[in-house]
Structure formats: C-alpha cells, structure tokens
Design a protein around this motif. Sequence first.
Motif, PDB file in Angstrom:
ATOM      1  N   ASP A   1      -9.641  -5.996   0.134  1.00  0.00           N
ATOM      2  CA  ASP A   1      -8.225  -5.898   0.516  1.00  0.00           C
ATOM      3  C   ASP A   1      -7.548  -4.940  -0.464  1.00  0.00           C
ATOM      4  OD1 ASP A   1      -5.569  -6.142   1.133  1.00  0.00           O
ATOM      5  OD2 ASP A   1      -5.504  -8.336   1.025  1.00  0.00           O
TER       6      ASP A   1
ATOM      7  N   THR B   1       0.185   2.761  -9.164  1.00  0.00           N
ATOM      8  CA  THR B   1      -0.929   2.525  -8.253  1.00  0.00           C
ATOM      9  C   THR B   1      -2.262   2.658  -8.986  1.00  0.00           C
ATOM     10  OG1 THR B   1      -1.244   4.838  -7.582  1.00  0.00           O
ATOM     11  CG2 THR B   1       0.435   3.565  -6.404  1.00  0.00           C
TER      12      THR B   1
ATOM     13  N   ASP C   1      -1.961  -4.375  -9.017  1.00  0.00           N
ATOM     14  CA  ASP C   1      -1.619  -5.787  -8.946  1.00  0.00           C
ATOM     15  C   ASP C   1      -2.669  -6.624  -9.682  1.00  0.00           C
ATOM     16  OD1 ASP C   1      -0.975  -8.421  -8.248  1.00  0.00           O
ATOM     17  OD2 ASP C   1      -0.193  -7.831  -6.294  1.00  0.00           O
TER      18      ASP C   1
ATOM     19  N   ALA D   1      -3.863   1.999  -4.239  1.00  0.00           N
ATOM     20  CA  ALA D   1      -3.084   0.830  -3.839  1.00  0.00           C
ATOM     21  C   ALA D   1      -2.191   0.405  -5.001  1.00  0.00           C
ATOM     22  CB  ALA D   1      -4.015  -0.313  -3.456  1.00  0.00           C
TER      23      ALA D   1
ATOM     24  N   GLN E   1      -4.726  -3.698  -0.831  1.00  0.00           N
ATOM     25  CA  GLN E   1      -3.384  -3.989  -1.317  1.00  0.00           C
ATOM     26  C   GLN E   1      -3.361  -4.968  -2.490  1.00  0.00           C
ATOM     27  OE1 GLN E   1      -0.661  -2.213  -0.282  1.00  0.00           O
ATOM     28  NE2 GLN E   1      -2.344  -1.102   0.679  1.00  0.00           N
ATOM     29  N   ARG E   2      -4.491  -5.611  -2.773  1.00  0.00           N
ATOM     30  CA  ARG E   2      -4.544  -6.514  -3.920  1.00  0.00           C
ATOM     31  C   ARG E   2      -4.739  -5.742  -5.226  1.00  0.00           C
ATOM     32  NH1 ARG E   2      -5.273 -11.902  -2.273  1.00  0.00           N
ATOM     33  NH2 ARG E   2      -4.722 -12.379  -4.448  1.00  0.00           N
TER      34      ARG E   2
END
Length: 299
Positions: free
Chosen positions: A106, A174, A120, A117, A108-109
């Motif tokens: 994933d 990012t 995070d 992305a 976006q994690r």
Amino acid sequence: METYHIPVLLHESIDSLNIRPDGTYVDLTFGGGGHSRAILERLNRNGVLVAFDQDADAAANCPDDSRLLFIRSNFRFMRGALRARGIREVDGILADLGVSSHHFDDAQRGFSFRSDAPLDMRMNRDASLSAVEVVNEYDHPQLLSLFRDYGELSQPHKIAACIIRARESAPLLTTGDLVTAVQPVIPRKEEHKFLAQLFQAIRIEVNREMEALKMMLEQSIKVLVPGGRLSVITYHSLEDRIVKNFMRSGNASGRVESDFYGRVERPLSPLSKIITPSAEELSRNSRSRSAKLRTAEKL
C-alpha cells in the motif's frame, strides 16, 4: 488473507507452540490472520485465542469465530489488555515481527522506497509521530544515532548531513524526497540494500519497535504458565539479538544473573535450533528470506 500477508514459517511456528486443544494462546501480530487461523484449527471449543494488532486494517481479516478475541492494540500493552479481560495466564505466545506485505504494497502507507508516497510509516495511523516528523525535525545527533543503531548503516553522519541539507531548501514530504536527499551517499552497487536499511531505521523509530519488543518479552514471562511456549519470528539482526539474549538470560542485554548461591536465574529455556524457511517457502515467498524462528519454554 494472503493478499494482505502471507504467513511466514506457518507450520513450524504453530508446531513450536505445542498447542493444547483447550488452551489459551496469544497471536501478538495478527496481520492477515494466517497464524491465528492455524492456531484456531488446533483448538477445540474450549480453547481461546487472543489476537493483537495495532493497525485498524487488520480487523477486517478476523474470522467469525467465538473463540477469537481481537484486540486493536500494540503488543507492548499485552499484559494489561489480557488482565482487563480476565486473562491472567496463557499457554503460548506467538509474535511474527515482520512488516505485513499489506504495508509495503500500500504505497500510501509510506513504508517502501519503490514508489513516491507521503512519508508516514506508522503501523498505527492514530499515532502522533510519523516519518515526516523524524526526517524533518530530528537534529543531526538524533538522525546519526538512529541510522547507526537501527539501520546499521556505514557513514551515518553523512546520511544525516544530506537530509538536513536537503530540508533546508524545502521539507521532505514524500519517500521520493527522502531518496533524492540521500542520493549523494547511496552506494552504486548496493542501492536497494542501503535504502532498505535507511527505511528500516526510520520505521523502527516511528513505531518504537525496539522498546515495544523489550516490553513484550518482559511481560511474556509474567503471562506464560510454567511450561508455556514463547515463539518469535525475527527478520533483522537488531530484533533477533534481543530475542536471543532474552530467551537465554531473561533480559535484552544477555547478561546472565545468579542468585546468592551462584545458581543461574533463567526464566526461560530455549528450545531446539533456529528455524529458517525451507527452499520451497523461499521460492513461494521471497519476503521470508531473512526470517528466523526462536522458541523458548517458561521454566
């Protein structure tokens, strides 16, 4: 379930627990639920399985089974969470310390450097600290320390300097920004290994993984019944060293302590040799290549 995470050393880890059909067991890293399902298959209707996972996404993988109690929590709170539910002792504890495939896949994690992305890397998306704060707010000594200790990277001072220099122009927001910032110090022939260690170091810091592991191990001694099993699957030398030391000596440093009469005080007895994935499993799941299973029994 397997699109979320393919369970590593599945049969070996379940066998290591020496499961009693009517016993009480804990899966500290539920993830896709593969290990939990295998444990449930060996329990009768009186058996109990408690599963922990701090990621809300994991809850969707829970089977409809009255014997399963899912607790959305970091496993550092294991003992308190169990006691709050009237469980004071368990017969076995399993922890697979690997990051789920779901987190890497994933984008976006922000766990992977393979796609651009948001930075995070939080296992628990409700947590306040994320990779963007670490990368943009930690000073040079802090960054140097985590790259040296958690990433085991050479020249950590240069890596920290690159990041600080880059963020002076604009925040690093990012994964792509981070990769670009450290480009001057990436070894040409070991780019993948370097970035994997870099991202590992930041992920460990964001999720306080070493602290949580030590807390869990200490609590396991208090929760397990005599003869109960603790089985842990590790993936890198930092966590494996802690687990090995703890199983041998009862503490993360590996310091063996003795009583007044010189008798060694050891709460656990390590069982068998380290178990690693078979050639067949490696061919089926390349992400299992660094996995090591250690098991100990409470004395």
